[in-house]
Structure formats: C-alpha cells, structure tokens
Design a protein around this motif. Structure first.
Motif, PDB file in Angstrom:
ATOM      1  N   ASN A   4       0.826  -1.203   0.000  1.00 20.15           N
ATOM      2  CA  ASN A   4       0.000   0.000   0.000  1.00 20.15           C
ATOM      3  C   ASN A   4       0.867   1.264   0.000  1.00 20.15           C
ATOM      4  N   LEU A   5       2.009   1.189   0.631  1.00 20.47           N
ATOM      5  CA  LEU A   5       2.928   2.316   0.715  1.00 20.47           C
ATOM      6  C   LEU A   5       3.464   2.707  -0.662  1.00 20.47           C
ATOM      7  N   HIS A   6       3.582   1.731  -1.546  1.00 20.30           N
ATOM      8  CA  HIS A   6       4.148   1.967  -2.879  1.00 20.30           C
ATOM      9  C   HIS A   6       3.133   1.789  -3.999  1.00 20.30           C
ATOM     10  N   GLN A   7       1.938   1.326  -3.674  1.00 24.15           N
ATOM     11  CA  GLN A   7       0.872   1.127  -4.665  1.00 24.15           C
ATOM     12  C   GLN A   7       1.362   0.304  -5.860  1.00 24.15           C
ATOM     13  N   ARG A  12      11.908  -1.401 -10.901  1.00 18.25           N
ATOM     14  CA  ARG A  12      12.980  -0.580 -11.485  1.00 18.25           C
ATOM     15  C   ARG A  12      12.961   0.843 -10.936  1.00 18.25           C
ATOM     16  N   LEU A  13      11.787   1.310 -10.486  1.00 23.88           N
ATOM     17  CA  LEU A  13      11.692   2.670  -9.963  1.00 23.88           C
ATOM     18  C   LEU A  13      12.490   2.852  -8.673  1.00 23.88           C
ATOM     19  N   HIS A  49      10.147   8.895  -3.524  1.00 22.95           N
ATOM     20  CA  HIS A  49       9.446   7.685  -3.124  1.00 22.95           C
ATOM     21  C   HIS A  49       8.633   7.105  -4.291  1.00 22.95           C
ATOM     22  N   PRO A  50       8.902   5.841  -4.676  1.00 22.08           N
ATOM     23  CA  PRO A  50       8.122   5.206  -5.745  1.00 22.08           C
ATOM     24  C   PRO A  50       6.672   4.953  -5.319  1.00 22.08           C
ATOM     25  N   TYR A  54       5.252   6.060 -10.716  1.00 20.17           N
ATOM     26  CA  TYR A  54       5.906   7.361 -10.571  1.00 20.17           C
ATOM     27  C   TYR A  54       6.854   7.388  -9.375  1.00 20.17           C
ATOM     28  N   ILE A  55       7.678   8.433  -9.347  1.00 21.94           N
ATOM     29  CA  ILE A  55       8.509   8.702  -8.182  1.00 21.94           C
ATOM     30  C   ILE A  55       8.124  10.087  -7.691  1.00 21.94           C
TER      31      ILE A  55
END
Length: 130
Positions: A4-7, A12-13, A49-50, A54-55
């Motif tokens: 959930n933190l990174h969805q 690679r991101l 943050h990825p 996106y970042i």
C-alpha cells in the motif's frame, strides 16, 4: 513495508529513486531539511518515493500527500500534460498532489511551508499501516 505504501510500484523505480536522492536539486535539498525527521506537524515524509508508476519528490503516506518541486522544464506543454496525467492517477489512488516551483521554495520558503501545513491539516485522517 506494505505494498500500500508503494501502490505496486515497478521494481525498477526503486533504483531510479535511489539515484534521484543522490542528485537532488538545491530547492529539493532545502525543502527536505524542513520536512525530514517529522519536523513539519509531526508527519513522516519520504523523499524520491516510488508510488505506482511514478517517483514522488516527497510523500507523506500517513496523510496521503505528495509534494512536487518543479523546475523550469515543467513549464513545457508536453511536460505539463504528463504532470496532469500523473496527478490524476495519484488522485485516483486517494493521494493529493501539491506543486511548488524551485523558485517558490528558494525565495518563498515560509509560504511553501505554510501551504504544506494547510494541506496536512485538511488531509483525511491518518492512513492505517496495513
């Protein structure tokens, strides 16, 4: 960390984000000093943050808030369209995006911090860490 933190960010991101943290702009470095270690309203921010595809320059998971610091190239028509698409996608994930220019951070830092605080207050209840 929960997904959930990174969805579901593409693996690679994470490498790109690591590189971005090493080469931040002066404006990003200044803002990071104001956000890190829960300095702003006790909220934890992550930088570069990825999230999904996106970042984010800065991300507060607890409040669902992304802060972008944009350089001059963000005034390009194609880049503006990409930024809008990106913001819409993050909004779909219940993440609010606010943007500031490098110049605003460098010349109007008090204004920038006040705006960020306002969005932290207006943010929904903290997200659970599930």
């Amino acid at each position: 960390m929960s997904d959930n933190l990174h969805q579901g960010a593409n693996p690679r991101l994470f490498g790109y984000a690591r590189v971005n943290r090493q080469i931040s702009t002066e404006a990003e470095a200044i803002l990071w000093q104001c956000l890190r270690n829960r300095k702003l309203k006790g909220c934890k921010f992550r930088r570069q943050h990825p999230i999904a595809d996106y970042i984010a320059d800065f991300y507060c998971f607890e409040r669902g808030l992304v802060i972008e610091v944009d350089g001059e190239y963000h005034m390009d028509k194609e880049q503006m369209a990409y930024d809008e698409q990106r913001t819409n996608r993050l909004n779909e994930l219940k993440i609010k995006v606010i943007r500031f220019t490098n110049r605003e951070v460098m010349e109007k830092l008090d204004f920038v911090l006040k705006e960020i605080k306002r969005h932290l207050v207006d943010a929904p209840h903290p997200r659970p860490f599930s």
